[in-house]
Enzyme design. Structure first.
Site, PDB file in Angstrom:
ATOM      1  N   ASN A   1     -29.117  -5.608   7.544  1.00 29.58           N
ATOM      2  CA  ASN A   1     -27.837  -5.520   8.252  1.00 29.58           C
ATOM      3  C   ASN A   1     -27.442  -6.896   8.766  1.00 29.58           C
ATOM      4  O   ASN A   1     -28.294  -7.741   9.035  1.00 29.58           O
ATOM      5  CB  ASN A   1     -27.972  -4.548   9.436  1.00 29.58           C
ATOM      6  CG  ASN A   1     -26.676  -4.391  10.213  1.00 29.58           C
ATOM      7  OD1 ASN A   1     -25.601  -4.250   9.628  1.00 29.58           O
ATOM      8  ND2 ASN A   1     -26.751  -4.421  11.532  1.00 29.58           N
TER       9      ASN A   1
ATOM     10  N   HIS B   1     -25.318  -8.568  11.956  1.00 27.49           N
ATOM     11  CA  HIS B   1     -24.774  -8.216  13.271  1.00 27.49           C
ATOM     12  C   HIS B   1     -24.154  -9.473  13.892  1.00 27.49           C
ATOM     13  O   HIS B   1     -24.788 -10.536  13.895  1.00 27.49           O
ATOM     14  CB  HIS B   1     -25.888  -7.670  14.174  1.00 27.49           C
ATOM     15  CG  HIS B   1     -25.381  -7.216  15.502  1.00 27.49           C
ATOM     16  ND1 HIS B   1     -24.650  -6.054  15.654  1.00 27.49           N
ATOM     17  CD2 HIS B   1     -25.453  -7.786  16.724  1.00 27.49           C
ATOM     18  CE1 HIS B   1     -24.303  -5.930  16.924  1.00 27.49           C
ATOM     19  NE2 HIS B   1     -24.780  -6.964  17.599  1.00 27.49           N
TER      20      HIS B   1
ATOM     21  N   GLY C   1     -14.698  -5.752   4.639  1.00 29.53           N
ATOM     22  CA  GLY C   1     -15.496  -6.144   3.478  1.00 29.53           C
ATOM     23  C   GLY C   1     -15.607  -7.631   3.211  1.00 29.53           C
ATOM     24  O   GLY C   1     -15.913  -8.033   2.080  1.00 29.53           O
ATOM     25  N   SER C   2     -15.417  -8.478   4.238  1.00 31.80           N
ATOM     26  CA  SER C   2     -15.526  -9.920   3.959  1.00 31.80           C
ATOM     27  C   SER C   2     -16.978 -10.319   3.679  1.00 31.80           C
ATOM     28  O   SER C   2     -17.228 -11.221   2.873  1.00 31.80           O
ATOM     29  CB  SER C   2     -14.938 -10.751   5.102  1.00 31.80           C
ATOM     30  OG  SER C   2     -15.742 -10.675   6.252  1.00 31.80           O
TER      31      SER C   2
HETATM   32  C1  GAR Z   1     -18.886  -8.201  10.709  1.00 35.55           C
HETATM   33  O1  GAR Z   1     -18.550  -9.103  11.739  1.00 35.55           O
HETATM   34  C2  GAR Z   1     -20.262  -7.608  10.930  1.00 35.55           C
HETATM   35  O2  GAR Z   1     -21.155  -8.517  11.484  1.00 35.55           O
HETATM   36  C3  GAR Z   1     -19.930  -6.498  11.893  1.00 35.55           C
HETATM   37  O3  GAR Z   1     -18.732  -5.951  11.427  1.00 35.55           O
HETATM   38  C4  GAR Z   1     -17.987  -6.966  10.770  1.00 35.55           C
HETATM   39  C5  GAR Z   1     -17.633  -6.465   9.389  1.00 35.55           C
HETATM   40  O4  GAR Z   1     -16.773  -7.357   8.752  1.00 35.55           O
HETATM   41  N1  GAR Z   1     -20.975  -5.531  11.942  1.00 35.55           N
HETATM   42  C6  GAR Z   1     -21.295  -4.881  13.054  1.00 35.55           C
HETATM   43  O5  GAR Z   1     -20.741  -5.043  14.109  1.00 35.55           O
HETATM   44  C7  GAR Z   1     -22.454  -3.914  12.882  1.00 35.55           C
HETATM   45  N2  GAR Z   1     -22.931  -3.508  14.160  1.00 35.55           N
HETATM   46  P1  GAR Z   1     -16.574  -7.294   7.196  1.00 35.55           P
HETATM   47  O6  GAR Z   1     -16.242  -5.833   6.871  1.00 35.55           O
HETATM   48  O7  GAR Z   1     -15.409  -8.202   6.938  1.00 35.55           O
HETATM   49  O8  GAR Z   1     -17.829  -7.750   6.532  1.00 35.55           O
END
Ligand code: GAR
Length: 202
Positions: free
Chosen positions: A109, A111, A13-14
């Site tokens: 989204n 990515h 969730g950052s």
């Molecule tokens: C992030 O790096 C996001 O870009 C990636 O997951 C991470 C979630 O971090 N998303 C994907 O890979 C989607 N295909 P977060 O929960 O700390 O925001």
């Protein structure tokens, strides 16, 4: 008019945190997060939402017979909260037709790669192992494909000689926390127009 935002999460969730901060500090105006929805019961993102006083909902995919029924429940949560914009922030499922059609060009989204390279899971590791010299991240609208929707913003990050997949991921994440709020701000201000697969800023 205030834009009601729903955020779908699965983990840390950052990115959710950076969107909340940028609403609270006034960078993104006239928007509020009305609900955070997770498909993972112990996602840290749910705790972040609770700590910031935001409604959080866990929808357990295993409670449903199939993906269509699970997504119908998620869709009801989105509708119950009068959602205008859906943000995927580390949501690790491919959205089905139902939600995409209900929120066409209103789902965004983030990515962690320069699309169309390195789609899918572990994109930073894929890029690192491939040996790219420039990595990065992409904010895009969501369509029926996997990481294929119209691109809103991309940011490059250099790959350094002494990088590991972890140090590179951390450098990419720093940029994610900048471009995701920037894209949300543009959307909320009505400055994004989708023409085919090209996003025009007006
Ligand atoms: C992030 O790096 C996001 O870009 C990636 O997951 C991470 C979630 O971090 N998303 C994907 O890979 C989607 N295909 P977060 O929960 O700390 O925001």
């Amino acid at each position: 008019m205030t834009t009601n935002i729903a955020v779908l999460v699965s983990g840390r969730g950052s990115n959710l945190h950076s969107i909340i901060d940028n609403i609270e500090n006034g960078y993104i105006k006239d928007a509020r997060i009305t609900v955070v929805v997770s498909d993972v019961s112990d996602a840290y993102a749910l705790k972040r939402a609770e700590d910031r006083g935001i409604t959080d909902v866990f929808v357990d995919p295993s409670d449903f017979e199939n993906k269509i029924q699970y997504e119908q429940e998620v869709l009801e949560v989105l509708e119950d909260h009068n959602t205008d914009l859906v943000l995927l922030a580390g949501y690790m499922r491919i959205l089905g037709k139902g939600i995409i059609e209900a929120y066409r060009n209103r789902i965004i989204n983030i990515h962690p790669a320069l699309l169309p390279a390195f789609k899918g899971l572990h994109a930073q590791e894929q890029a690192f192992e491939y040996g790219v010299k420039v990595a990065g991240c992409t904010v895009h609208f969501v369509d029926e494909g996997m990481d294929t929707g119209p691109i809103i913003i991309q940011k490059c990050v250099p790959v350094l000689d002494d990088d590991t997949a972890e140090t590179l991921s951390a450098r990419v994440l720093e940029q994610e926390h900048k471009i995701y709020p920037e894209a949300v701000k543009l959307f909320v201000e009505g400055k994004l127009k989708v023409e085919g697969r090209v996003v025009i800023r007006r």
